[in-house]
Design a protein around this motif. Structure first.
Motif, PDB file in Angstrom:
ATOM      1  N   ASP A   3      -1.861  -3.594   4.231  1.00  0.00           N
ATOM      2  CA  ASP A   3      -3.225  -3.166   4.852  1.00  0.00           C
ATOM      3  C   ASP A   3      -3.095  -1.901   5.845  1.00  0.00           C
ATOM      4  O   ASP A   3      -2.515  -1.889   6.559  1.00  0.00           O
ATOM      5  CB  ASP A   3      -3.819  -4.467   5.495  1.00  0.00           C
ATOM      6  CG  ASP A   3      -3.785  -5.780   4.610  1.00  0.00           C
ATOM      7  OD1 ASP A   3      -3.546  -5.405   3.375  1.00  0.00           O
ATOM      8  OD2 ASP A   3      -3.996  -6.767   4.976  1.00  0.00           O
ATOM      9  N   ARG A   6      -8.419  -1.225  10.055  1.00  0.00           N
ATOM     10  CA  ARG A   6     -10.002  -1.107   9.887  1.00  0.00           C
ATOM     11  C   ARG A   6     -10.662  -0.867  11.177  1.00  0.00           C
ATOM     12  O   ARG A   6     -10.396  -0.991  12.397  1.00  0.00           O
ATOM     13  CB  ARG A   6     -10.637  -2.380   9.452  1.00  0.00           C
ATOM     14  CG  ARG A   6     -12.278  -2.132   9.010  1.00  0.00           C
ATOM     15  CD  ARG A   6     -12.797  -3.606   8.676  1.00  0.00           C
ATOM     16  NE  ARG A   6     -12.761  -4.304   9.876  1.00  0.00           N
ATOM     17  CZ  ARG A   6     -13.636  -5.382   9.901  1.00  0.00           C
ATOM     18  NH1 ARG A   6     -14.051  -5.860   8.787  1.00  0.00           N
ATOM     19  NH2 ARG A   6     -13.701  -6.021  11.145  1.00  0.00           N
ATOM     20  N   ARG A  16     -12.299  -2.545   4.659  1.00  0.00           N
ATOM     21  CA  ARG A  16     -11.030  -2.917   4.965  1.00  0.00           C
ATOM     22  C   ARG A  16     -10.349  -1.970   3.750  1.00  0.00           C
ATOM     23  O   ARG A  16     -10.502  -2.322   2.608  1.00  0.00           O
ATOM     24  CB  ARG A  16     -10.847  -4.254   4.719  1.00  0.00           C
ATOM     25  CG  ARG A  16      -9.290  -4.675   4.991  1.00  0.00           C
ATOM     26  CD  ARG A  16      -9.089  -6.065   5.079  1.00  0.00           C
ATOM     27  NE  ARG A  16      -7.592  -6.401   5.351  1.00  0.00           N
ATOM     28  CZ  ARG A  16      -6.987  -7.623   5.574  1.00  0.00           C
ATOM     29  NH1 ARG A  16      -7.969  -8.527   5.914  1.00  0.00           N
ATOM     30  NH2 ARG A  16      -5.760  -7.731   5.741  1.00  0.00           N
ATOM     31  N   VAL A  17      -9.332  -1.330   4.255  1.00  0.00           N
ATOM     32  CA  VAL A  17      -8.617  -0.363   3.508  1.00  0.00           C
ATOM     33  C   VAL A  17      -7.351  -0.762   2.883  1.00  0.00           C
ATOM     34  O   VAL A  17      -6.510  -1.062   3.919  1.00  0.00           O
ATOM     35  CB  VAL A  17      -8.674   1.215   3.775  1.00  0.00           C
ATOM     36  CG1 VAL A  17      -8.047   1.992   2.827  1.00  0.00           C
ATOM     37  CG2 VAL A  17     -10.193   1.603   3.981  1.00  0.00           C
ATOM     38  N   TYR A  18      -6.887  -0.805   1.700  1.00  0.00           N
ATOM     39  CA  TYR A  18      -5.509  -1.292   1.309  1.00  0.00           C
ATOM     40  C   TYR A  18      -4.798  -0.257   0.639  1.00  0.00           C
ATOM     41  O   TYR A  18      -5.283   0.613   0.263  1.00  0.00           O
ATOM     42  CB  TYR A  18      -5.551  -2.426   0.158  1.00  0.00           C
ATOM     43  CG  TYR A  18      -6.826  -3.473   0.547  1.00  0.00           C
ATOM     44  CD1 TYR A  18      -6.073  -4.852   1.177  1.00  0.00           C
ATOM     45  CD2 TYR A  18      -7.984  -3.647   0.313  1.00  0.00           C
ATOM     46  CE1 TYR A  18      -6.674  -5.778   1.491  1.00  0.00           C
ATOM     47  CE2 TYR A  18      -8.829  -4.665   0.898  1.00  0.00           C
ATOM     48  CZ  TYR A  18      -8.225  -5.755   1.193  1.00  0.00           C
ATOM     49  OH  TYR A  18      -8.864  -6.750   1.959  1.00  0.00           O
ATOM     50  N   SER A  45     -12.016   9.433  -2.181  1.00  0.00           N
ATOM     51  CA  SER A  45     -10.448   9.071  -1.637  1.00  0.00           C
ATOM     52  C   SER A  45      -9.611   9.114  -2.483  1.00  0.00           C
ATOM     53  O   SER A  45      -9.453   9.552  -3.639  1.00  0.00           O
ATOM     54  CB  SER A  45     -10.950   7.667  -1.253  1.00  0.00           C
ATOM     55  OG  SER A  45     -11.033   6.814  -2.276  1.00  0.00           O
ATOM     56  N   ARG A  49      -5.431   4.485  -2.230  1.00  0.00           N
ATOM     57  CA  ARG A  49      -6.078   3.671  -1.158  1.00  0.00           C
ATOM     58  C   ARG A  49      -7.378   2.847  -1.953  1.00  0.00           C
ATOM     59  O   ARG A  49      -8.063   3.568  -2.752  1.00  0.00           O
ATOM     60  CB  ARG A  49      -6.522   4.406  -0.056  1.00  0.00           C
ATOM     61  CG  ARG A  49      -5.524   4.966   0.795  1.00  0.00           C
ATOM     62  CD  ARG A  49      -5.861   6.266   1.663  1.00  0.00           C
ATOM     63  NE  ARG A  49      -6.867   5.829   2.625  1.00  0.00           N
ATOM     64  CZ  ARG A  49      -6.650   5.464   3.917  1.00  0.00           C
ATOM     65  NH1 ARG A  49      -5.578   5.263   4.219  1.00  0.00           N
ATOM     66  NH2 ARG A  49      -8.046   5.349   4.633  1.00  0.00           N
ATOM     67  N   TYR A  53     -13.545   5.524  -2.791  1.00  0.00           N
ATOM     68  CA  TYR A  53     -14.714   6.154  -2.412  1.00  0.00           C
ATOM     69  C   TYR A  53     -15.121   7.295  -3.124  1.00  0.00           C
ATOM     70  O   TYR A  53     -14.293   8.158  -3.183  1.00  0.00           O
ATOM     71  CB  TYR A  53     -14.878   6.044  -0.916  1.00  0.00           C
ATOM     72  CG  TYR A  53     -16.401   6.519  -0.483  1.00  0.00           C
ATOM     73  CD1 TYR A  53     -17.321   5.697  -0.229  1.00  0.00           C
ATOM     74  CD2 TYR A  53     -16.657   7.918  -0.086  1.00  0.00           C
ATOM     75  CE1 TYR A  53     -18.694   5.847   0.238  1.00  0.00           C
ATOM     76  CE2 TYR A  53     -17.736   8.213  -0.052  1.00  0.00           C
ATOM     77  CZ  TYR A  53     -18.901   7.402   0.231  1.00  0.00           C
ATOM     78  OH  TYR A  53     -20.172   7.703   0.646  1.00  0.00           O
ATOM     79  N   TYR A  69     -14.552  -1.443  -5.604  1.00  0.00           N
ATOM     80  CA  TYR A  69     -13.388  -2.317  -5.798  1.00  0.00           C
ATOM     81  C   TYR A  69     -12.730  -2.348  -7.250  1.00  0.00           C
ATOM     82  O   TYR A  69     -13.553  -2.847  -8.007  1.00  0.00           O
ATOM     83  CB  TYR A  69     -13.533  -3.449  -5.350  1.00  0.00           C
ATOM     84  CG  TYR A  69     -13.955  -3.838  -3.709  1.00  0.00           C
ATOM     85  CD1 TYR A  69     -12.940  -4.089  -2.994  1.00  0.00           C
ATOM     86  CD2 TYR A  69     -15.239  -3.087  -3.217  1.00  0.00           C
ATOM     87  CE1 TYR A  69     -13.200  -3.983  -1.555  1.00  0.00           C
ATOM     88  CE2 TYR A  69     -15.347  -3.327  -1.977  1.00  0.00           C
ATOM     89  CZ  TYR A  69     -14.399  -3.857  -0.978  1.00  0.00           C
ATOM     90  OH  TYR A  69     -14.462  -3.870   0.389  1.00  0.00           O
TER      91      TYR A  69
END
Length: 395
Positions: A3, A6, A16-18, A45, A49, A53, A69
């Motif tokens: 992870d 955030r 929350r970015v993974y 993005s 990740r 976005y 997502y």
């Protein structure tokens, strides 16, 4: 997958970015889908990740922020499972965090960005949109499915909406009180239409049934464009923007009253169309006639007139609805009055009192007659025990 930390700023909630791997093909499909559906990627993005976005500029001049997502959707024939099944598993973050940590879906509280929760089959150019609010927090490790028969029904429009059973299983409770949720299958060239649909559905907080109804209206691209915020014909005709037209309506009491009548009718039509006891709803176009012809599944038919209740409640708590026309006929004292045979049912919109788009129903022959003019309805009626909550409860 590890992870990425955030950060929160000014009360806004950030995703929350993974760290992710193996999702480059889904990222590439989404970039292409944005272009094919009439947009241009202004910023994107990294595909390593998740969520992704995309900052998008559309050919209509819209600026869209899409927080997506991406859930991989694959069609693999498995023994004992339907041969046309597409399978997806919600997987973000390290497996060890699935039960020990909460994994929220991020939403923009300012309403600028739109969150999409998508099943993506990058090999077959097929996408499935889920209601992101129902998957928040994410039940990581949980699977969902779509079927080739669902995608077959997309047809030339590249769009199909259906309901999926969400009753309680052995691992999780039902996600909706209705026992089903809305799913939308679409082709890449409809991605931005789906984003517009999701933006509207989320902004309005639509439940599963209303989502299905709205998604069905988005099926045709031309209709979707009209509903999703393209230039409305009235904006062109008046030479004013939609917000300016709305300001003018808000500033003028008579305009507001007239529009509230039309809005109540639209809500009534939508409510009746979703009622399983109603088989058909047909809107009438005569301004001085009733509003709808309604047929129940039982075979009974009603001519229905829609009216707004008065926002002023009497001292004893009585709610009243005005049963007369807004326009008069010259030299006719009954010009604004309704005769008892003008319609069968009055649907009273309760919004002015309750703040909810709900309705009460009464048979016209049970309402109060006019004191001076026999055969006509009194101009004001009390909404009391004669009124029912649904149209099929009427005697």
């Amino acid at each position: 997958m590890n992870d990425v930390a955030r950060a929160d700023l000014a009360g806004r909630i950030y995703a929350r970015v993974y760290q992710a791997s193996g999702r480059g093909d889904m990222h590439a499909l989404l970039r292409r889908a944005i272009t094919e559906s009439g947009g241009r990627v202004v910023w994107a993005s990294d595909h390593k990740r998740a969520p992704f976005y995309f900052g998008v500029q559309t050919d209509r001049g819209e600026s869209l922020g899409l927080l997506i997502y991406p859930i991989r959707l694959t069609r693999v024939v498995t023994k004992g499972r339907p041969t046309d099944e597409h399978h997806a598993q919600v997987k973000f973050g390290a497996d060890s965090t699935w039960k020990s940590e909460v994994h929220p879906v991020a939403f923009d509280v300012a309403g600028v960005d739109t969150t999409l929760f998508l099943g993506i089959n990058a090999k077959e150019d097929k996408l499935v949109g889920l209601d992101p609010t129902l998957w928040d927090p994410m039940p990581l490790g949980v699977s969902f499915y779509a079927y080739e028969r669902d995608f077959d029904q997309m047809g030339a429009d590249g769009w199909h909406v259906w309901e999926v059973d969400t009753r309680r299983g052995h691992r999780h409770s039902a996600r909706t009180p209705e026992g089903f949720e809305c799913r939308v299958g679409f082709t890449p060239n409809r991605l931005l239409d789906f984003a517009r649909f999701e933006r509207r559905a989320t902004d309005l907080g639509l439940d599963a049934a209303l989502r299905v109804n709205l998604a069905a209206q988005f099926r045709e691209s031309s209709t979707a464009s009209k509903m999703a915020g393209g230039i409305h014909p009235l904006e062109k005709q008046f030479g004013l923007s939609a917000p300016k037209i709305l300001d003018l309506i808000a500033e003028r009491r008579m305009l507001t009253t007239a529009v509230k009548g039309g809005v109540a009718e639209a809500h009534l039509e939508q409510l009746l169309e979703l009622d399983p006891a109603v088989s058909s709803v047909d809107r009438r176009t005569d301004d001085r006639g009733a509003d709808f012809d309604v047929r129940l599944a039982s075979g009974r038919t009603f001519v229905v007139e829609c009216k707004n209740v008065s926002p002023t409640v009497l001292a004893d708590g009585t709610v009243q609805v005005e049963t007369q026309r807004t326009r008069n006929s010259k030299d006719d004292p009954t010009g604004r009055l309704y005769s008892f045979d003008a319609f069968d049912v009055v649907a009273a919109c309760m919004f002015s009192v309750t703040g909810v788009w709900e309705f009460k129903y009464a048979r016209t022959n049970q309402l109060k007659p006019h004191a001076k003019f026999p055969g006509f309805l009194a101009t004001k009626q009390a909404v009391d025990s004669r009124w029912t909550d649904t149209i099929d409860e009427l005697p």
